[in-house]
Design a protein around this motif. Structure first.
Motif, PDB file in Angstrom:
ATOM      1  N   SER A 158       5.596   3.322  -0.265  1.00 39.64           N
ATOM      2  CA  SER A 158       4.087   3.538  -0.130  1.00 39.64           C
ATOM      3  C   SER A 158       3.791   4.129  -1.512  1.00 39.64           C
ATOM      4  O   SER A 158       3.013   3.919  -1.992  1.00 39.64           O
ATOM      5  CB  SER A 158       3.964   4.413   1.007  1.00 39.64           C
ATOM      6  OG  SER A 158       4.211   3.794   2.112  1.00 39.64           O
ATOM      7  N   THR A 162      -6.201   0.399  -0.028  1.00 40.68           N
ATOM      8  CA  THR A 162      -5.162   1.221   0.724  1.00 40.68           C
ATOM      9  C   THR A 162      -5.227   1.130   2.114  1.00 40.68           C
ATOM     10  O   THR A 162      -4.512   1.707   2.839  1.00 40.68           O
ATOM     11  CB  THR A 162      -5.105   2.480   0.029  1.00 40.68           C
ATOM     12  OG1 THR A 162      -6.310   3.185   0.369  1.00 40.68           O
ATOM     13  CG2 THR A 162      -4.864   2.534  -1.235  1.00 40.68           C
ATOM     14  N   THR A 164      -7.316   9.737  -0.014  1.00 39.85           N
ATOM     15  CA  THR A 164      -7.186   9.078  -1.141  1.00 39.85           C
ATOM     16  C   THR A 164      -7.909   9.771  -2.346  1.00 39.85           C
ATOM     17  O   THR A 164      -7.588   9.522  -3.472  1.00 39.85           O
ATOM     18  CB  THR A 164      -7.699   7.954  -1.369  1.00 39.85           C
ATOM     19  OG1 THR A 164      -9.079   7.801  -0.775  1.00 39.85           O
ATOM     20  CG2 THR A 164      -6.918   6.911  -0.134  1.00 39.85           C
ATOM     21  N   TYR A 207     -10.376   1.981  -4.631  1.00 40.25           N
ATOM     22  CA  TYR A 207      -8.922   2.434  -3.961  1.00 40.25           C
ATOM     23  C   TYR A 207      -8.781   2.387  -2.554  1.00 40.25           C
ATOM     24  O   TYR A 207      -7.790   2.165  -1.816  1.00 40.25           O
ATOM     25  CB  TYR A 207      -8.567   3.550  -4.919  1.00 40.25           C
ATOM     26  CG  TYR A 207      -7.142   4.242  -4.522  1.00 40.25           C
ATOM     27  CD1 TYR A 207      -6.207   3.585  -4.446  1.00 40.25           C
ATOM     28  CD2 TYR A 207      -7.190   5.686  -4.474  1.00 40.25           C
ATOM     29  CE1 TYR A 207      -5.148   4.077  -4.214  1.00 40.25           C
ATOM     30  CE2 TYR A 207      -5.894   6.288  -3.983  1.00 40.25           C
ATOM     31  CZ  TYR A 207      -4.712   5.777  -3.904  1.00 40.25           C
ATOM     32  OH  TYR A 207      -3.688   6.296  -3.661  1.00 40.25           O
ATOM     33  N   SER A 233       1.107   2.376  -3.679  1.00 42.39           N
ATOM     34  CA  SER A 233      -0.339   3.196  -4.066  1.00 42.39           C
ATOM     35  C   SER A 233      -0.582   3.291  -5.376  1.00 42.39           C
ATOM     36  O   SER A 233      -1.744   3.491  -5.924  1.00 42.39           O
ATOM     37  CB  SER A 233      -0.238   4.475  -3.275  1.00 42.39           C
ATOM     38  OG  SER A 233       0.965   5.475  -3.679  1.00 42.39           O
TER      39      SER A 233
END
Length: 362
Positions: free
Chosen positions: A292, A321, A267, A317, A296
């Motif tokens: 996705s 996720t 990430t 984040y 995201s």
């Protein structure tokens, strides 16, 4: 080569596909105080190779955004089933699917059209990124010129061949070369949409899709000898179907990622963030990545809206996720079953969840 004046931004987003466009749209609306640059390297002649099917998860996300697709994005025909073919074992099964057939480039252009005008959309390809002091210096090739952009933070939304990921992080451990050829639709008796397995030429899957006046054949192949494997599989499929594709109108290729473990998902770190396939957010079983990518993008935009600093944004984040990463990890387990000849044959011969088409009268 002409060099334009350097601009400084709070955030530079590399890649204007679904991940980058959704992120920028959502963040610019939530934080109009931020100065954002979106680097868009696509053109009609350099569009991302993609089957262009909008899966149910992606449809659900658009519904949550309260968005509806314009008719101009859709392609004929609309598809209700996938014909699954195992060439080596001579097996064929039909499974119901609820995809929307669309023009992928038109879809990307539509998403970009939703980005607020306060965002600077820079047409060009990011070739290099360097960190100088507290800023990132990006070299963007724009036609015959070059634009230099400086930013306090970088977001990589530039797909499997991400320049952001390979500059700052370890690359994906498993990547294929996705090759697609377009053929004129001359009424060939080819599947409207198929998922193809051929253990002799690939340990992954391939596909055919009818799209307007064309038929697409594409697949994912190991990088070493990918073109030879593609040509051989195409020939084997033509023999299996008893129908030639004809001469290709165009050939496309790109890298496509196949995450196999949780460590394949990245990430970001500090003031560098990754979205969509650049982060490894793509299905290893079907290579579906639109849902996705958009998901995201939304999650990171919300994290920027809530976070006090970059470390805080990274923490939010990463946390938000987790469910996406677990879901995609399960897809890699599914891939292991589907891409194994023995278990694939068991599944297909069992007929579980398959549909039986009516036989045509002679």
């Amino acid at each position: 080569m002409e060099q334009k004046n350097k601009s400084i931004y709070d955030i530079a987003v590399v890649g204007a596909g679904p991940a980058g466009a959704v992120f920028v749209k959502e963040l610019a609306e939530a934080r109009p105080d931020l100065k954002i640059a979106l680097i868009d390297g696509q053109s009609p002649d350099s569009a991302k190779p993609c089957g262009g099917l909008l899966a149910p998860d992606a449809q659900k996300l658009l519904a949550r955004f309260d968005l509806v697709l314009p008719k101009s994005v859709l392609e004929d025909p609309q598809i209700f089933a996938v014909e699954t073919i195992d060439i080596g074992q001579k097996l064929v099964r039909y499974y119901q699917r609820h995809y929307l057939n669309m023009d992928r480039y038109a879809f990307d252009r539509w998403l970009i059209s939703l980005v607020p005008p306060s965002v600077n959309i820079c047409k060009g390809r990011c070739k290099e990124i360097k960190k100088e002091g507290g800023l990132y210096d990006l070299s963007v090739r724009c036609g015959d010129g070059e634009e230099r952009i400086s930013a306090k933070a970088i977001v990589g939304a530039d797909g499997g061949g991400s320049v952001v990921r390979r500059t700052f992080f370890a690359p994906m451990r498993v990547q294929y070369v996705a090759i697609q050829q377009w053929f004129e639709n001359r009424g060939q008796r080819l599947p409207y949409y198929s998922c193809i397995f051929d253990a002799k030429t690939s340990d992954s899957c391939s596909w055919t899709i009818h799209k307007g006046n064309h038929v697409i054949f594409g697949g994912a192949f190991e990088r070493q000898g990918c073109r030879g494997a593609f040509d051989e599989q195409k020939s084997r499929l033509e023999d299996f179907l008893g129908e030639p594709f004809g001469e290709p109108v165009k050939t496309e290729a790109c890298l496509v990622s196949s995450p196999r473990a949780m460590k394949d998902f990245c990430t970001g770190k500090e003031s560098v963030f990754l979205l969509g396939e650049a982060a490894g957010f793509i299905s290893a079983s079907s290579f579906e990545g639109l849902s996705s990518a958009m998901h995201s993008g939304k999650i990171l935009a919300d994290a920027f809206a809530k976070g006090a600093d970059y470390d805080d944004v990274q923490r939010i984040y990463r946390k938000n996720t987790r469910a996406l990463r677990l879901k995609l990890r399960q897809k890699s387990v599914k891939r292991a079953f589907l891409c194994n000849s023995f278990t694939r044959a068991l599944i297909m011969r069992s007929g579980i969840q398959s549909i039986s088409p009516y036989k045509k009268k002679k």
